[in-house]
Motif scaffolding. Structure first.
Motif: not given
Ligand SMILES: [Zn+2]
Ligand SMILES: [Zn+2]
Length: 175
Positions: A61-68, A70-75, A126-131
């Motif tokens: 779970e990371v924070a959206c780059d624009r609005c913060a 939560p975004v779930i990123v499967p890896l 592995a996480l993308p730089a921007r989410q």
């Protein structure tokens, strides 16, 4: 989990480790595991070099780059890292320089390799730089912090298009 270097044989040894949500802190306050993480691989030994190859499954779970939000990123990421004893790296300065540029090399200290550390590093790599939470995320108002995905705010409305502002100036001049 740690791999004991002395116990490794020349032939490869399989290893696996599972982490519950709170077992693998990512050491970044903006992200955390959102599911159990699994690490699987094999270790092979060539003199003092230990090569670890395998894969990691997790969702983060990371924070959206624009609005913060939560975004779930499967890896699902593969790794192939060769570990050298930390002494070998410091003795040979030239080799160290080469290896520091190469993400596929790492150092181990003492007689074991920390798989938790490997897992954490590989997940972060592995996480993308921007989410973004979604392609057209409107982000937060830079003035008042309102989430523009869910509402508009006064600051937004007061913002005047520069072309209209110029026109307003002209009209004032006419009087
Ligand atoms: Zn967003
Ligand atoms: Zn605002």
């Amino acid at each position: 989990m740690r791999i004991e270097v002395d116990k490794l044989k020349e032939a490869s040894t399989m290893f696996a480790s599972d982490y519950a949500l709170d077992e693998l802190p990512l050491e970044d306050e903006l992200m955390r595991l959102a599911s159990e993480a699994k690490v699987e691989g094999r270790a092979s030994k060539k003199r003092e070099q230990i090569r670890l190859q395998g894969m990691i499954n997790a969702s983060v779970e990371v924070a959206c780059d624009r609005c913060a939000a939560p975004v779930i990123v499967p890896l699902n990421t593969n790794f192939d890292v060769t570990y050298l004893p930390v002494e070998a790296l410091t003795v040979d300065a030239e080799a160290t320089e080469l290896q520091e540029d190469d993400l596929n090399f790492a150092a181990y200290e003492g007689d074991s390799i920390d798989i938790d550390e490997l897992a954490r590093e590989q997940i972060l790599l592995a996480l993308p730089a921007r989410q973004l939470c979604r392609e057209d995320c409107q982000g937060l108002c830079p003035a008042c912090g309102a989430d523009l995905n869910t509402r508009t705010c006064q600051c937004e409305q007061q913002e005047i298009d520069p072309r209209w502002a110029a026109l307003a100036e002209v009209k004032k001049g006419d009087k």
